[in-house]
Design an enzyme around this catalytic site. Structure first.
Site, PDB file in Angstrom:
ATOM      1  N   ASP A 122      -7.882  -5.362  -0.741  1.00  0.00           N
ATOM      2  CA  ASP A 122      -8.274  -6.424  -1.984  1.00  0.00           C
ATOM      3  C   ASP A 122      -8.024  -7.884  -1.647  1.00  0.00           C
ATOM      4  O   ASP A 122      -8.729  -8.525  -2.566  1.00  0.00           O
ATOM      5  CB  ASP A 122      -7.804  -5.765  -3.412  1.00  0.00           C
ATOM      6  CG  ASP A 122      -8.097  -4.433  -3.612  1.00  0.00           C
ATOM      7  OD1 ASP A 122      -9.466  -4.344  -4.106  1.00  0.00           O
ATOM      8  OD2 ASP A 122      -7.172  -3.631  -4.014  1.00  0.00           O
TER       9      ASP A 122
ATOM     10  N   HIS B  41       0.759  -1.196  -0.013  1.00  0.00           N
ATOM     11  CA  HIS B  41       0.034   0.147   0.121  1.00  0.00           C
ATOM     12  C   HIS B  41       0.847   1.197   0.021  1.00  0.00           C
ATOM     13  O   HIS B  41       1.829   1.190   0.589  1.00  0.00           O
ATOM     14  CB  HIS B  41      -0.881   0.174   1.200  1.00  0.00           C
ATOM     15  CG  HIS B  41      -2.104   0.874   1.039  1.00  0.00           C
ATOM     16  ND1 HIS B  41      -2.270   2.302   1.128  1.00  0.00           N
ATOM     17  CD2 HIS B  41      -3.433   0.662   0.568  1.00  0.00           C
ATOM     18  CE1 HIS B  41      -3.504   2.634   0.945  1.00  0.00           C
ATOM     19  NE2 HIS B  41      -3.962   1.886   0.461  1.00  0.00           N
TER      20      HIS B  41
HETATM   21  C1  LIG Z   1      -0.452  -0.664  -4.144  1.00  0.00           C
HETATM   22  C2  LIG Z   1       0.802  -0.233  -4.823  1.00  0.00           C
HETATM   23  C3  LIG Z   1       0.788   0.436  -6.083  1.00  0.00           C
HETATM   24  C4  LIG Z   1       1.489   0.686  -3.819  1.00  0.00           C
HETATM   25  O1  LIG Z   1       2.666   0.953  -4.511  1.00  0.00           O
HETATM   26  P1  LIG Z   1       3.945   2.136  -3.917  1.00  0.00           P
HETATM   27  O2  LIG Z   1       3.447   2.855  -3.078  1.00  0.00           O
HETATM   28  O3  LIG Z   1       4.135   2.745  -5.497  1.00  0.00           O
HETATM   29  O4  LIG Z   1       5.106   1.160  -3.439  1.00  0.00           O
HETATM   30  P2  LIG Z   1       6.356   0.681  -4.310  1.00  0.00           P
HETATM   31  O5  LIG Z   1       5.895   0.174  -5.720  1.00  0.00           O
HETATM   32  O6  LIG Z   1       7.359   1.809  -4.150  1.00  0.00           O
HETATM   33  O7  LIG Z   1       6.887  -0.425  -3.534  1.00  0.00           O
HETATM   34  C5  LIG Z   1       7.924  -0.601  -2.548  1.00  0.00           C
HETATM   35  C6  LIG Z   1       8.436  -1.761  -2.614  1.00  0.00           C
HETATM   36  O8  LIG Z   1       7.490  -2.897  -2.294  1.00  0.00           O
HETATM   37  C7  LIG Z   1       7.458  -3.917  -3.205  1.00  0.00           C
HETATM   38  N1  LIG Z   1       6.170  -4.089  -3.293  1.00  0.00           N
HETATM   39  C8  LIG Z   1       5.126  -3.390  -3.212  1.00  0.00           C
HETATM   40  N2  LIG Z   1       3.941  -4.113  -3.455  1.00  0.00           N
HETATM   41  C9  LIG Z   1       4.378  -5.417  -3.585  1.00  0.00           C
HETATM   42  C10 LIG Z   1       3.689  -6.338  -4.051  1.00  0.00           C
HETATM   43  N3  LIG Z   1       2.290  -6.428  -4.162  1.00  0.00           N
HETATM   44  N4  LIG Z   1       4.096  -7.539  -4.354  1.00  0.00           N
HETATM   45  C11 LIG Z   1       5.508  -7.903  -4.149  1.00  0.00           C
HETATM   46  N5  LIG Z   1       6.137  -6.730  -3.823  1.00  0.00           N
HETATM   47  C12 LIG Z   1       5.494  -5.470  -3.876  1.00  0.00           C
HETATM   48  C13 LIG Z   1       8.046  -3.324  -4.517  1.00  0.00           C
HETATM   49  O9  LIG Z   1       8.691  -4.200  -5.396  1.00  0.00           O
HETATM   50  C14 LIG Z   1       9.309  -2.429  -3.753  1.00  0.00           C
HETATM   51  O10 LIG Z   1      10.286  -3.128  -3.605  1.00  0.00           O
HETATM   52  P3  LIG Z   1      11.726  -2.484  -3.784  1.00  0.00           P
HETATM   53  O11 LIG Z   1      11.908  -1.637  -3.151  1.00  0.00           O
HETATM   54  O12 LIG Z   1      12.540  -3.970  -3.521  1.00  0.00           O
HETATM   55  O13 LIG Z   1      11.770  -2.418  -5.204  1.00  0.00           O
HETATM   56  C15 LIG Z   1       1.822  -1.817  -4.742  1.00  0.00           C
HETATM   57  O14 LIG Z   1       2.112  -1.946  -3.369  1.00  0.00           O
HETATM   58  C16 LIG Z   1       1.028  -2.850  -5.417  1.00  0.00           C
HETATM   59  O15 LIG Z   1       1.619  -2.607  -6.687  1.00  0.00           O
HETATM   60  N6  LIG Z   1       0.361  -3.531  -5.012  1.00  0.00           N
HETATM   61  C17 LIG Z   1      -0.342  -4.710  -5.932  1.00  0.00           C
HETATM   62  C18 LIG Z   1      -1.515  -4.174  -6.225  1.00  0.00           C
HETATM   63  C19 LIG Z   1      -2.745  -3.846  -5.199  1.00  0.00           C
HETATM   64  O16 LIG Z   1      -3.042  -4.812  -4.462  1.00  0.00           O
HETATM   65  N7  LIG Z   1      -3.300  -2.895  -5.242  1.00  0.00           N
HETATM   66  C20 LIG Z   1      -4.388  -2.529  -4.361  1.00  0.00           C
HETATM   67  C21 LIG Z   1      -4.154  -1.307  -3.496  1.00  0.00           C
HETATM   68  S1  LIG Z   1      -5.163  -1.169  -2.486  1.00  0.00           S
END
Ligand SMILES: CC(C)(COP(=O)(O)OP(=O)(O)OC[C@H]1O[C@@H](n2cnc3c(N)ncnc32)[C@H](O)[C@@H]1OP(=O)(O)O)[C@@H](O)C(=O)NCCC(=O)NCCS
Length: 379
Positions: A315, A264
């Site tokens: 989710d 998140h």
């Molecule tokens: C929600 C989301 C977009 C937030 O992303 P964000 O704030 O931009 O976080 P980041 O993309 O910077 O992620 C930070 C780290 O956690 C990891 N990470 C985040 N979500 C992850 C996931 N669902 N699975 C695996 N790794 C994840 C990233 O790869 C990153 O790792 P790194 O630093 O080693 O590269 C992201 O967690 C995600 O894509 N989740 C899956 C989709 C989802 O469930 N969305 C619903 C949200 S309510």
């Protein structure tokens, strides 16, 4: 060039404060969510979705009498105008329900009796129609695709129970009523998330409420936002059983793939909504002979937490809760949309009440002053 180079780009607008709101507050450090000041943990399993709509819109919890009046008003608006039903029938059977919902909201906008009225009174009337009609669009679409007759809303039910009733054609059991209310309550609002921001940007141009909601549905559709719940279910069905979880998840993580339903932007600890949905996932999967789906989910949760330190979000367990209620995965995100319409509208009304055009700036990375060559001389 120098001026543009000094600009600092905040990618994904992370940490940027772009609006004031009293609708909800996400405390990502302590893992708490508040609706108009009420901790979600105190109200989630004790309120109905309609109570929460009332709270988010009118900033106070309703009395029994006010809630009954509100319910009658909303339920009386649940039937769809016939042009929208005809439009649903015209959509290709394999088109995604979120794409249909986005289009149906646009269709509603052109036949809404207050289409050209943007006064506050007209906006509240549109708000009631939208929160009432969006669940019906989803239920009717499902029944049209299953070639079943459409069901009229039952005035004795609220929005969430009517949604199950109109989708399935049979009244929900009490546990299902509670589960659907809980699901919709937990999805009702969540700070300045991507779809809510979209709604506020559209509202800030003084465009109409239907445009803001259609835009928000489009933003919610993406797999990094609301679309994640469908992906979670697809993943569980693809894995198949608990014995295969370890290998599947480890391979995903090794290949730097994201596990849907985890992580998140704001929460650094457990998403408080996941805790309530986990409980209902266990209950409903157990009641419907699908205990393995809950066991798989729990196993995935432990592996991702241990290996990546990342928690499930709203989710993750909402997928199995909805699946156990017989909702097909491609409709999961539409349920999220039906619930979040409550919050979108609260934010839209806040934006109208204290508007300033949302118009950020960008850092230009292109060239400047290129010599123009007429088309006749271009090679
Ligand atoms: C929600 C989301 C977009 C937030 O992303 P964000 O704030 O931009 O976080 P980041 O993309 O910077 O992620 C930070 C780290 O956690 C990891 N990470 C985040 N979500 C992850 C996931 N669902 N699975 C695996 N790794 C994840 C990233 O790869 C990153 O790792 P790194 O630093 O080693 O590269 C992201 O967690 C995600 O894509 N989740 C899956 C989709 C989802 O469930 N969305 C619903 C949200 S309510």
């Amino acid at each position: 060039m120098a001026e543009t180079q000094e600009k600092v780009v905040v990618r994904g607008l992370e940490g940027v404060v772009a609006a004031e709101t009293s609708t909800s507050y996400v405390d990502g450090v302590h893992g708490r969510l508040y609706y108009q000041g009420y901790d979600i943990n105190d109200i989630a399993e004790k309120t109905t979705f309609l109570e929460i709509v009332y709270l988010l819109w009118y900033r106070k919890l309703p009395t029994r009498e006010a809630l009954n009046r509100f319910r009658s008003e909303i339920v009386s608006e649940m039937r769809l105008p016939s042009p929208v039903v005809e439009m649903l029938k015209l959509t290709p059977p394999n088109s995604h329900p979120m794409a249909v919902l986005r289009s149906a909201v646009s269709m509603l906008s052109v036949i809404d009796p207050d289409a050209n009225d943007v006064s506050e009174e007209a906006n509240w009337r549109k708000a009631k129609r939208l929160v009432a009609q969006i669940p019906t669009i989803i239920a009717d679409l499902h029944r049209i695709r299953k070639k079943k007759p459409l069901i009229s809303p039952d005035p004795n039910f609220g929005i969430s129970s009517n949604f199950i009733y109109m989708m399935r054609g049979a009244p929900p059991e009490e546990v299902e009523m509670n589960a659907m209310d809980l699901t919709m309550v937990l999805h009702a609002d969540h700070g300045l998330n991507a779809s809510t921001f979209t709604a506020r940007v559209i509202t800030s141009t003084l465009s109409d409420m239907h445009s803001a909601i259609a835009g928000a549905v489009g933003a919610l559709k993406g797999p990094l936002h609301g679309g994640a719940n469908q992906k979670v279910m697809e993943m569980l069905l693809e894995i198949g059983n608990a014995d295969k979880v370890q290998e599947y998840i480890e391979s995903m993580l090794e290949n730097k793939k994201r596990i849907m339903g985890f992580g998140h932007r704001v929460y650094r600890v457990e998403d408080p909504r996941a805790r309530h949905l986990r409980k209902y996932s266990e209950l409903l999967c157990g009641m419907t002979d699908q205990k393995h789906l809950y066991e798989m989910s729990h196993k995935i949760e432990n592996i991702v937490l241990k290996q990546k330190g990342i928690y499930p979000n709203v989710d993750f367990y909402s997928a199995t809760v909805q699946h156990a209620m017989g909702i097909p995965p491609e409709y999961f995100t539409t349920v999220f949309a039906a619930s979040r319409t409550a919050g979108w509208i609260a934010h839209i009304m806040e934006q109208y009440a204290d508007n300033r055009l949302i118009r950020p700036t960008s850092k230009y990375t292109g060239e400047l002053g290129l010599p123009f060559v007429p088309i006749t001389d271009r090679k």
